[in-house]
Design a protein around this motif. Structure first.
Motif, PDB file in Angstrom:
ATOM      1  N   GLN A 191     -14.238  -4.804  10.424  1.00 27.85           N
ATOM      2  CA  GLN A 191     -14.607  -3.656  11.256  1.00 27.85           C
ATOM      3  C   GLN A 191     -14.199  -2.343  10.587  1.00 27.85           C
ATOM      4  OE1 GLN A 191     -14.072  -4.157  15.724  1.00 27.85           O
ATOM      5  NE2 GLN A 191     -12.881  -5.908  14.984  1.00 27.85           N
ATOM      6  N   LEU A 192     -13.029  -2.332   9.966  1.00 28.06           N
ATOM      7  CA  LEU A 192     -12.583  -1.129   9.270  1.00 28.06           C
ATOM      8  C   LEU A 192     -13.471  -0.825   8.065  1.00 28.06           C
ATOM      9  CD1 LEU A 192      -8.725  -1.666   9.454  1.00 28.06           C
ATOM     10  CD2 LEU A 192     -10.011   0.155  10.591  1.00 28.06           C
ATOM     11  N   ALA A 193     -13.916  -1.872   7.356  1.00 26.53           N
ATOM     12  CA  ALA A 193     -14.805  -1.659   6.209  1.00 26.53           C
ATOM     13  C   ALA A 193     -16.137  -1.070   6.636  1.00 26.53           C
ATOM     14  CB  ALA A 193     -15.018  -2.977   5.471  1.00 26.53           C
ATOM     15  N   GLU A 194     -16.607  -1.446   7.827  1.00 29.75           N
ATOM     16  CA  GLU A 194     -17.852  -0.867   8.332  1.00 29.75           C
ATOM     17  C   GLU A 194     -17.675   0.605   8.674  1.00 29.75           C
ATOM     18  OE1 GLU A 194     -18.874  -3.303  11.638  1.00 29.75           O
ATOM     19  OE2 GLU A 194     -19.426  -5.045  10.400  1.00 29.75           O
ATOM     20  N   ARG A 195     -16.508   0.970   9.223  1.00 25.43           N
ATOM     21  CA  ARG A 195     -16.268   2.356   9.617  1.00 25.43           C
ATOM     22  C   ARG A 195     -15.823   3.220   8.443  1.00 25.43           C
ATOM     23  NH1 ARG A 195     -15.945   3.510  14.879  1.00 25.43           N
ATOM     24  NH2 ARG A 195     -14.562   5.283  14.476  1.00 25.43           N
ATOM     25  N   PHE A 196     -15.021   2.626   7.531  1.00 28.68           N
ATOM     26  CA  PHE A 196     -14.437   3.402   6.432  1.00 28.68           C
ATOM     27  C   PHE A 196     -14.637   2.637   5.122  1.00 28.68           C
ATOM     28  CE2 PHE A 196     -11.632   3.778  10.248  1.00 28.68           C
ATOM     29  CZ  PHE A 196     -12.018   5.054  10.646  1.00 28.68           C
ATOM     30  N   PRO A 197     -15.871   2.497   4.649  1.00 26.20           N
ATOM     31  CA  PRO A 197     -16.129   1.671   3.463  1.00 26.20           C
ATOM     32  C   PRO A 197     -15.463   2.197   2.196  1.00 26.20           C
ATOM     33  CG  PRO A 197     -18.089   2.926   4.073  1.00 26.20           C
ATOM     34  CD  PRO A 197     -17.116   3.078   5.199  1.00 26.20           C
ATOM     35  N   ALA A 198     -15.139   3.475   2.153  1.00 28.39           N
ATOM     36  CA  ALA A 198     -14.502   4.045   0.962  1.00 28.39           C
ATOM     37  C   ALA A 198     -12.987   3.909   0.983  1.00 28.39           C
ATOM     38  CB  ALA A 198     -14.889   5.519   0.812  1.00 28.39           C
ATOM     39  N   ALA A 199     -12.436   3.360   2.061  1.00 28.49           N
ATOM     40  CA  ALA A 199     -10.983   3.203   2.125  1.00 28.49           C
ATOM     41  C   ALA A 199     -10.499   2.290   1.001  1.00 28.49           C
ATOM     42  CB  ALA A 199     -10.572   2.632   3.481  1.00 28.49           C
ATOM     43  N   ARG A 200      -9.378   2.636   0.433  1.00 28.22           N
ATOM     44  CA  ARG A 200      -8.765   1.850  -0.640  1.00 28.22           C
ATOM     45  C   ARG A 200      -7.747   0.895  -0.025  1.00 28.22           C
ATOM     46  NH1 ARG A 200      -5.435   4.763  -5.601  1.00 28.22           N
ATOM     47  NH2 ARG A 200      -5.227   2.932  -6.976  1.00 28.22           N
ATOM     48  N   VAL A 201      -7.888  -0.399  -0.290  1.00 20.27           N
ATOM     49  CA  VAL A 201      -6.965  -1.400   0.236  1.00 20.27           C
ATOM     50  C   VAL A 201      -6.000  -1.798  -0.870  1.00 20.27           C
ATOM     51  CG1 VAL A 201      -6.712  -3.615   1.401  1.00 20.27           C
ATOM     52  CG2 VAL A 201      -8.772  -2.234   1.773  1.00 20.27           C
ATOM     53  N   ILE A 202      -4.716  -1.857  -0.533  1.00 21.60           N
ATOM     54  CA  ILE A 202      -3.681  -2.218  -1.503  1.00 21.60           C
ATOM     55  C   ILE A 202      -2.856  -3.353  -0.918  1.00 21.60           C
ATOM     56  CG2 ILE A 202      -1.763  -1.376  -2.903  1.00 21.60           C
ATOM     57  CD1 ILE A 202      -2.948   1.469  -2.487  1.00 21.60           C
ATOM     58  N   THR A 203      -2.656  -4.405  -1.707  1.00 29.44           N
ATOM     59  CA  THR A 203      -2.014  -5.611  -1.216  1.00 29.44           C
ATOM     60  C   THR A 203      -1.256  -6.283  -2.349  1.00 29.44           C
ATOM     61  OG1 THR A 203      -2.436  -7.661   0.028  1.00 29.44           O
ATOM     62  CG2 THR A 203      -4.041  -7.058  -1.674  1.00 29.44           C
ATOM     63  N   GLY A 204      -0.673  -7.450  -2.081  1.00 33.36           N
ATOM     64  CA  GLY A 204       0.071  -8.181  -3.091  1.00 33.36           C
ATOM     65  C   GLY A 204      -0.823  -9.058  -3.952  1.00 33.36           C
ATOM     66  N   LEU A 205      -0.281  -9.544  -5.044  1.00 33.59           N
ATOM     67  CA  LEU A 205      -1.018 -10.357  -5.996  1.00 33.59           C
ATOM     68  C   LEU A 205      -1.636 -11.580  -5.307  1.00 33.59           C
ATOM     69  CD1 LEU A 205       1.522 -10.361  -8.981  1.00 33.59           C
ATOM     70  CD2 LEU A 205      -0.501  -8.914  -8.706  1.00 33.59           C
ATOM     71  N   GLY A 206      -2.922 -11.788  -5.561  1.00 34.81           N
ATOM     72  CA  GLY A 206      -3.604 -12.965  -5.052  1.00 34.81           C
ATOM     73  C   GLY A 206      -4.347 -12.781  -3.755  1.00 34.81           C
ATOM     74  N   ASN A 207      -4.166 -11.647  -3.074  1.00 34.08           N
ATOM     75  CA  ASN A 207      -4.831 -11.415  -1.785  1.00 34.08           C
ATOM     76  C   ASN A 207      -6.144 -10.651  -1.918  1.00 34.08           C
ATOM     77  OD1 ASN A 207      -2.790 -12.591  -0.063  1.00 34.08           O
ATOM     78  ND2 ASN A 207      -1.518 -10.814  -0.530  1.00 34.08           N
ATOM     79  N   GLY A 208      -6.433 -10.118  -3.094  1.00 33.00           N
ATOM     80  CA  GLY A 208      -7.576  -9.228  -3.254  1.00 33.00           C
ATOM     81  C   GLY A 208      -8.913  -9.889  -3.020  1.00 33.00           C
ATOM     82  N   ALA A 209      -9.084 -11.126  -3.483  1.00 34.79           N
ATOM     83  CA  ALA A 209     -10.388 -11.788  -3.346  1.00 34.79           C
ATOM     84  C   ALA A 209     -10.746 -11.995  -1.882  1.00 34.79           C
ATOM     85  CB  ALA A 209     -10.381 -13.116  -4.093  1.00 34.79           C
ATOM     86  N   LEU A 210      -9.771 -12.441  -1.078  1.00 37.92           N
ATOM     87  CA  LEU A 210     -10.042 -12.654   0.346  1.00 37.92           C
ATOM     88  C   LEU A 210     -10.355 -11.335   1.044  1.00 37.92           C
ATOM     89  CD1 LEU A 210     -10.139 -14.605   2.749  1.00 37.92           C
ATOM     90  CD2 LEU A 210      -7.675 -14.231   3.041  1.00 37.92           C
ATOM     91  N   ILE A 211      -9.572 -10.304   0.790  1.00 39.18           N
ATOM     92  CA  ILE A 211      -9.820  -9.006   1.415  1.00 39.18           C
ATOM     93  C   ILE A 211     -11.150  -8.436   0.929  1.00 39.18           C
ATOM     94  CG2 ILE A 211      -8.966  -6.632   1.600  1.00 39.18           C
ATOM     95  CD1 ILE A 211      -6.126  -7.795   1.431  1.00 39.18           C
ATOM     96  N   GLN A 262       1.455 -19.120  -2.610  1.00 40.21           N
ATOM     97  CA  GLN A 262       0.548 -18.946  -3.744  1.00 40.21           C
ATOM     98  C   GLN A 262       0.017 -17.518  -3.860  1.00 40.21           C
ATOM     99  OE1 GLN A 262      -2.508 -21.946  -3.846  1.00 40.21           O
ATOM    100  NE2 GLN A 262      -1.039 -23.624  -4.008  1.00 40.21           N
ATOM    101  N   THR A 263       0.302 -16.661  -2.884  1.00 42.57           N
ATOM    102  CA  THR A 263       0.016 -15.236  -2.985  1.00 42.57           C
ATOM    103  C   THR A 263       1.297 -14.470  -2.677  1.00 42.57           C
ATOM    104  OG1 THR A 263      -0.682 -15.004  -0.675  1.00 42.57           O
ATOM    105  CG2 THR A 263      -2.389 -15.586  -2.284  1.00 42.57           C
ATOM    106  N   LEU A 264       1.350 -13.222  -3.111  1.00 48.28           N
ATOM    107  CA  LEU A 264       2.598 -12.459  -3.034  1.00 48.28           C
ATOM    108  C   LEU A 264       2.715 -11.689  -1.725  1.00 48.28           C
ATOM    109  CD1 LEU A 264       5.175 -11.538  -4.572  1.00 48.28           C
ATOM    110  CD2 LEU A 264       3.845  -9.590  -5.402  1.00 48.28           C
ATOM    111  N   TRP A 265       3.896 -11.709  -1.163  1.00 46.24           N
ATOM    112  CA  TRP A 265       4.272 -10.854  -0.033  1.00 46.24           C
ATOM    113  C   TRP A 265       5.073  -9.676  -0.598  1.00 46.24           C
ATOM    114  CZ3 TRP A 265       5.783 -15.633  -1.377  1.00 46.24           C
ATOM    115  CH2 TRP A 265       7.119 -15.815  -1.783  1.00 46.24           C
ATOM    116  N   LEU A 266       4.921  -8.520  -0.003  1.00 44.68           N
ATOM    117  CA  LEU A 266       5.634  -7.340  -0.491  1.00 44.68           C
ATOM    118  C   LEU A 266       5.696  -6.274   0.587  1.00 44.68           C
ATOM    119  CD1 LEU A 266       3.397  -5.282  -2.999  1.00 44.68           C
ATOM    120  CD2 LEU A 266       2.517  -6.717  -1.182  1.00 44.68           C
TER     121      LEU A 266
END
Length: 349
Positions: free
Chosen positions: A156-176, A219-223
């Motif tokens: 829902q956030l991607a639909e409203r704010f598609p240009a938003a930059r998401v930052i997460t831990g190692l290994g979570n990027g593909a799912l997001i 298998q993915t990083l928490w931070l």
């Protein structure tokens, strides 16, 4: 079917079955090539221990669903030394500073669960609706547990704010990335990203774990995240037990201007102690960080563990008194409550 086109229920089901690979990279002091570990190693609870908790847990007093409180008006943006913090619910906080609107662990779904029909349900509406949000520039996702990485909300956030930059831990990027954002960045502990001339983002270690199923544990990083500026550093740790990490963060960044510290999901202690702080642990973290202002988060929205619905803020009040801490420096907000946080009294460079 491309991952981006898969329905959320299918993505969650595949995670539960262990079908999504985790991070693969160079081993480090907290990654063995397959799984991550805490700075201070903590044992992972077994299925037998989980069943023991469920079998022995005391009779639970049902939580009630609370009415929404009127939300404070939210500025479109704030500049200069100003910092506005709006508590939305659970670990979802809106941070407004240096012209940026930053959202943490966004969760607007009715359940903190892989499925919409079962799992911990919401007992308090979000303090702001999605429609009340200002333009979001940055979204921070601390780890992949369902009450912190919620695919329904992220889409829902991607639909409203598609240009938003998401930052997460190692290994979570593909799912997001299946949610439709233009940019998803992954950070390791102690890595840094600039967010502007006066603001930098740092991934920092916290004591927790990750999993979306039984086969992908760690298998993915928490931070956690530190936002640093000349007016003082801010900390959003996501979830954490009380380990050595808070002292290390203080050593690296100095006293904190603001910290959002989790105080819920802590009973029974024999099961939760390593990965969730109770209110007294959170007060100790507040002290170790030398935080000028701390906000309690991660309580009162979803019935995840055995403490009562109103226990965390009451226990926070007791812990502050017992440790001689001024109660105005560490408070539990209502969803929708907005704070204006002063700059650190001794500004640093």
């Amino acid at each position: 079917m491309p991952r981006a086109a898969r329905p959320i229920w299918l993505l969650n089901l595949l995670a539960l079955l262990g079908r999504d690979a985790g991070y693969r990279g160079v081993p480090s002091d907290h990654f063995d090539g397959m799984r991550f570990r805490n700075l201070q190693p903590t044992p992972q609870k077994s299925l037998r221990e989980l069943l023991k908790w469920q079998r022995e847990r005391p009779r639970q007093t049902p939580w009630i669903t609370l009415s929404p409180a009127p939300a404070s008006p939210v500025a479109t943006r704030v500049d200069g030394a100003e910092l506005r913090v709006t508590y939305i619910n659970h670990a979802t906080v809106l941070l407004q500073l240096h012209g940026l609107n930053i959202l943490t662990d966004p969760l607007w779904s009715q359940r903190a669960s892989p499925f919409s029909f079962i799992g911990p349900r919401r007992h308090h509406p979000p303090g702001l609706s999605l429609e009340q949000l200002p333009p979001i520039d940055v979204i921070l996702v601390s780890h992949n547990h369902y009450d912190h990485l919620d695919l329904g909300t992220l889409r829902q956030l991607a639909e409203r704010f598609p240009a938003a930059r998401v930052i997460t831990g190692l290994g979570n990027g593909a799912l997001i990335g299946t949610c439709g954002f233009a940019q998803v960045d992954e950070l390791d502990w102690w890595q840094t990203l600039p967010l502007g001339e006066q603001l930098s983002l740092h991934g920092v270690p916290v004591q927790h774990w990750s999993a979306r199923g039984r086969k992908d544990t760690n298998q993915t990083l928490w931070l956690g995240f530190v936002l640093d500026s000349p007016h003082g550093p801010l900390l959003f740790p996501g979830d954490s037990g009380l380990g050595p990490e808070f002292q290390l963060i203080r050593q690296r960044f100095g006293p904190l201007r603001f910290a959002a510290l989790p105080i819920g999901a802590y009973e029974p202690r024999w099961f939760m102690r390593d990965h969730h702080m109770n209110p007294d642990d959170a007060v100790q973290a507040h002290q170790q960080l030398e935080a000028q202002t701390s906000m309690a988060i991660h309580f009162g929205t979803f019935h995840l563990t055995d403490e009562g619905q109103l226990d965390p803020p009451r226990a926070l009040t007791r812990a502050l008194a017992e440790r001689g801490i001024e109660p105005q420096t560490f408070r539990a907000p209502a969803p929708g409550e907005q704070w204006t946080v002063p700059a650190l009294l001794t500004e640093h460079v």
